[in-house]
Write an enzyme that holds these catalytic residues in place. Structure first.
Site, PDB file in Angstrom:
ATOM      1  N   HIS A 184      15.472  -1.436  -2.162  1.00 53.99           N
ATOM      2  CA  HIS A 184      14.388  -2.294  -1.672  1.00 53.99           C
ATOM      3  C   HIS A 184      14.554  -3.685  -2.270  1.00 53.99           C
ATOM      4  O   HIS A 184      14.862  -3.832  -3.450  1.00 53.99           O
ATOM      5  CB  HIS A 184      13.019  -1.738  -2.070  1.00 53.99           C
ATOM      6  CG  HIS A 184      11.880  -2.647  -1.681  1.00 53.99           C
ATOM      7  ND1 HIS A 184      11.359  -2.674  -0.399  1.00 53.99           N
ATOM      8  CD2 HIS A 184      11.199  -3.588  -2.387  1.00 53.99           C
ATOM      9  CE1 HIS A 184      10.400  -3.574  -0.353  1.00 53.99           C
ATOM     10  NE2 HIS A 184      10.281  -4.142  -1.525  1.00 53.99           N
TER      11      HIS A 184
ATOM     12  N   ARG B  87      -4.297  -6.967   2.659  1.00 58.48           N
ATOM     13  CA  ARG B  87      -3.750  -7.788   1.575  1.00 58.48           C
ATOM     14  C   ARG B  87      -3.280  -9.129   2.115  1.00 58.48           C
ATOM     15  O   ARG B  87      -3.526 -10.178   1.518  1.00 58.48           O
ATOM     16  CB  ARG B  87      -2.574  -7.079   0.908  1.00 58.48           C
ATOM     17  CG  ARG B  87      -2.950  -6.004  -0.092  1.00 58.48           C
ATOM     18  CD  ARG B  87      -1.727  -5.222  -0.531  1.00 58.48           C
ATOM     19  NE  ARG B  87      -0.716  -6.062  -1.134  1.00 58.48           N
ATOM     20  CZ  ARG B  87       0.577  -5.782  -1.171  1.00 58.48           C
ATOM     21  NH1 ARG B  87       1.034  -4.665  -0.610  1.00 58.48           N
ATOM     22  NH2 ARG B  87       1.430  -6.594  -1.760  1.00 58.48           N
TER      23      ARG B  87
ATOM     24  N   LYS C 135       6.090   4.321  -0.377  1.00 59.00           N
ATOM     25  CA  LYS C 135       6.965   4.527   0.788  1.00 59.00           C
ATOM     26  C   LYS C 135       8.283   5.172   0.372  1.00 59.00           C
ATOM     27  O   LYS C 135       8.799   6.063   1.064  1.00 59.00           O
ATOM     28  CB  LYS C 135       7.216   3.194   1.506  1.00 59.00           C
ATOM     29  CG  LYS C 135       5.994   2.657   2.234  1.00 59.00           C
ATOM     30  CD  LYS C 135       6.348   1.565   3.203  1.00 59.00           C
ATOM     31  CE  LYS C 135       6.649   0.253   2.546  1.00 59.00           C
ATOM     32  NZ  LYS C 135       5.464  -0.487   2.105  1.00 59.00           N
TER      33      LYS C 135
END
Length: 453
Positions: free
Chosen positions: A90, A176, A195
């Site tokens: 990520h 957000r 996730k």
């Protein structure tokens, strides 16, 4: 709902966090379940997010938030024989960051399984899914059984987040963004790691960026985020490590969607810019070391580099394209020796080159102005769900450290409608920093490694 949960009220939870108190695991569970089931008002969710942004969370709260978000939907499950080799990466986002495109197939060529769940671009950061959707036919939506088949046959896939995977995160992420609480370490940690936890990974590497074109401008802030991500990732059972990498100049020479796919394929053909290849090798080598497929980081880097140079990663990429809906002839054309990628990918109607306004050595090419102009021209989006133009982009014609003369072309902009304005040209010229060769910063792209805890 248990008798204990009936006693909890949303205003009381918000007040508690607003006043700097810690939420219990039961209270975090109550909040996340209400978010998932939409039994809490958006204004109350926004108030809680702002309270978390202002007051933060202790590690125990962040871990509880992450676990509850992960458990809010289905978890992916893999065959027992894949134990230890299901990995992912990520990135916190940057300009020209197309690393996932060559990294996933390179790892697959090394025997890993990579169920890479990626996102779309928002604001100045480009999205991996948007880049891949510039390839005609590429389908980011795959059912769990189809994901397993692709991983079994090829070893990698790059897909979007399904409706059933971490549904609480989808709600929280949208709010957000609307409430300016994106840059909260506990909320980023919960979103990212929930996730990745739902992917049931064995190992995860995080590329946490800092600099002028990153979410965090200084290395200390980036380190705090990386340490939170690494700590929580390991606590939920994923071997998690991170690198801190500089994000001032764009990665590679291309920024956009179609043009970044071209550059990623060039990397897979053993060519392309050295900074992109180095980052792919570092992140891939780190993952190979974490999952036990290499004895050292250096040997892992070497193995990843070999798959890029000998074409093994390119074969995996072509197979992934076909498995995810691209016609075989199209995939073959992209991955053949032919470099005319515009035979497959749509070319923008107009191109214009800007010239250097002075002579000297290129000290920097600031990514943020480039990304902001391309976003305004249609390459990105300011609202989730908005359409983008995949053909819009930029090619850098010079690189940091190179000498340029006044009048030398330094960037090529691909645009359609709206047209590139004079003010945007002036803004772009400010991105090119020229000075003396003695002022060039040649420090490495990756500044620091944070090991699994």
């Amino acid at each position: 709902m248990s008798g204990e949960e009936v006693q909890i009220s949303f205003p009381e939870l918000i007040r508690k966090k607003r006043d700097g108190e810690q939420l219990s695991e039961e209270e975090v569970h109550f909040f996340v379940r209400a978010v998932k089931e939409r039994t809490i008002q958006d204004c109350q969710i926004g108030a809680m997010l702002m309270a978390i942004w202002q007051r933060g969370m202790v590690p125990k709260e962040t871990l509880a938030l992450t676990r509850e978000m992960m458990w809010s939907g289905e978890l992916l499950h893999w065959p027992e024989e894949w134990r230890g080799v299901v990995v992912d990466k990520h990135s916190t986002g940057g300009v020209g960051d197309k690393v996932s495109l060559p990294l996933a197939p390179a790892l697959a060529a090394c025997g890993c399984k990579i169920p890479m769940i990626s996102g779309r671009g928002l604001a100045h950061t480009g999205g991996t899914l948007d880049k891949l959707e510039s390839v005609p036919g590429f389908n980011i939506h795959q059912a769990p059984e189809q994901i397993k088949r692709i991983l079994d046959d090829i070893g990698c896939c790059i897909i979007g987040q399904s409706e059933t995977l971490v549904p609480a995160d989808k709600v929280l992420y949208a709010i957000r963004d609307a409430t300016s609480t994106v840059d909260s370490i506990p909320l980023i940690t919960g979103s990212v790691i929930s996730k990745k936890g739902a992917e049931s990974l064995s190992a995860l590497v995080l590329d946490v960026k800092y600099g002028k074109s990153a979410l965090y401008k200084d290395i200390n802030s980036a380190r705090k985020l990386a340490e939170s991500l690494v700590t929580v990732g390991n606590k939920i059972g994923i071997c998690t490590g991170a690198v801190l990498s500089r994000m001032d100049n764009p990665i590679g020479q291309c920024i956009g969607n179609s043009v970044e796919v071209m550059e990623a394929i060039e990397c897979l053909k053993g060519r392309g810019p050295s900074d992109l290849k180095e980052l792919v090798m570092v992140l891939g080598g780190y993952l190979l070391w974490m999952c036990g497929k290499s004895d050292t980081l250096d040997s892992g880097k070497e193995r990843i580099g070999k798959t890029l140079d000998n074409g093994e990663a390119l074969v995996k990429f072509q197979a992934m394209l076909e498995a995810q809906g691209v016609q075989p002839d199209t995939a073959h054309l992209l991955c053949s020796g032919d470099q005319d990628y515009f035979r497959v990918l749509r070319r923008a109607q107009h191109q214009v080159e800007l010239e250097a306004e002075s002579e000297g050595t290129v000290l920097a090419i600031n990514g943020m102005p480039l990304a902001e102009v391309l976003n305004a021209l249609g390459a990105g989006r300011t609202q989730a769900g908005a359409q983008i133009n995949h053909s819009i982009g930029a090619e850098l014609l010079v690189s940091v450290g190179r000498h340029v003369n006044k009048g030398d072309p330094w960037i090529r902009i691909h645009y359609e409608t709206p047209a590139l304005t004079q003010n945007q040209k002036v803004f772009l010229q400010g991105a090119l920093v020229i000075g003396s060769s003695s002022e060039v910063d040649d420090s490495p792209l990756v500044s620091e490694f944070i090991l699994p805890k």
